[in-house]
Design a protein around this motif. Structure first.
Motif, PDB file in Angstrom:
ATOM      1  N   GLY A  12       0.798  -1.227   0.000  1.00 49.70           N
ATOM      2  CA  GLY A  12       0.000   0.000   0.000  1.00 49.70           C
ATOM      3  C   GLY A  12       0.828   1.274   0.000  1.00 49.70           C
ATOM      4  N   THR A  15      -0.748   4.130  -2.153  1.00 53.42           N
ATOM      5  CA  THR A  15      -1.952   4.666  -1.518  1.00 53.42           C
ATOM      6  C   THR A  15      -1.584   5.561  -0.342  1.00 53.42           C
ATOM      7  N   GLN A  16      -0.717   5.066   0.534  1.00 48.95           N
ATOM      8  CA  GLN A  16      -0.328   5.847   1.700  1.00 48.95           C
ATOM      9  C   GLN A  16       0.498   7.068   1.310  1.00 48.95           C
ATOM     10  N   GLU A  18       0.207   8.920  -1.351  1.00 43.09           N
ATOM     11  CA  GLU A  18      -0.703   9.976  -1.817  1.00 43.09           C
ATOM     12  C   GLU A  18      -1.386  10.660  -0.634  1.00 43.09           C
ATOM     13  N   ARG A 127      -5.978  -7.050  -7.874  1.00 43.68           N
ATOM     14  CA  ARG A 127      -5.889  -5.945  -8.833  1.00 43.68           C
ATOM     15  C   ARG A 127      -6.281  -6.401 -10.236  1.00 43.68           C
ATOM     16  N   VAL A 168      -7.451   1.516   5.090  1.00 41.61           N
ATOM     17  CA  VAL A 168      -6.508   2.565   4.694  1.00 41.61           C
ATOM     18  C   VAL A 168      -6.386   3.594   5.812  1.00 41.61           C
TER      19      VAL A 168
END
Length: 188
Positions: A12, A15-16, A18, A127, A168
């Motif tokens: 991740g 994601t993290q 961003e 994915r 998240v």
């Protein structure tokens, strides 16, 4: 804040990165994005990188480091940055230390995202990418362990390990805690 984000494929990081970029007000600098940008704009570094990429070879550390050096010299990175995807090897970490020292700065922290292998494999397979077969995903994890995990030793004392399992939001909260920042900063 000057941060490095390390973790195996599927942890991740993107994601993290961003989220943290927005929260901290610093640019998320991904070497993959740097390559695409430099190659797409046909800069001298991009043309040099393209020669290796087109031949199916790894871009030499010198070229990658030059791209990172150039990017870290841009005005938006003066207050800090979040590096994602570089350094991946100890020689790259040594080169980054030299780049930062030349600019009179150092990293504030190295965030290591961890998760059990089965969780990482499941995330990557979900994915649905054609190159994300279970065997290939497990192979990339072994490469990460062999090449990138030693980078953590280079940054002894700066590493903050965060379990990247859960929502998240939960993972972001753990990262903020590991950095000594209040969770309320994430509501900015």
């Amino acid at each position: 804040m000057r941060l490095l984000l390390i973790g195996p494929p599927g942890a991740g990081k993107g994601t993290q990165a961003e989220i943290l970029s927005r929260i901290l007000g610093v640019p998320h600098i991904s070497t993959g994005d740097l390559f695409r940008d430099q190659v797409g704009r046909r800069t001298p570094l991009g043309r040099e990188a393209a020669r290796f990429l087109d031949a199916g070879e790894l871009v030499p550390d010198r070229v990658t480091t030059d791209m990172v050096r150039h990017r870290l010299g841009e005005p938006d990175a003066e207050r800090g940055f979040l590096l994602d995807g570089y350094p991946r090897t100890v020689p790259q970490a040594q080169a980054l230390s030299s780049v930062l020292a030349a600019g009179g700065t150092t990293l504030d922290a190295v965030l290591e995202l961890t998760a059990p292998e089965d969780v990482l494999v499941d995330r990557l397979l979900a994915r649905g990418r054609p190159d994300d077969t279970e065997d290939l995903v497990r192979h990339r994890r072994r490469i990460h362990h062999r090449r990138t995990v030693p980078v953590l030793g280079h940054y002894a004392g700066l590493v903050r390990t965060v379990e990247a399992v859960g929502t998240v939001e939960d993972i972001t909260a753990r990262i903020l805690t590991a950095l000594g920042l209040p969770e309320s900063v994430s509501t900015r």
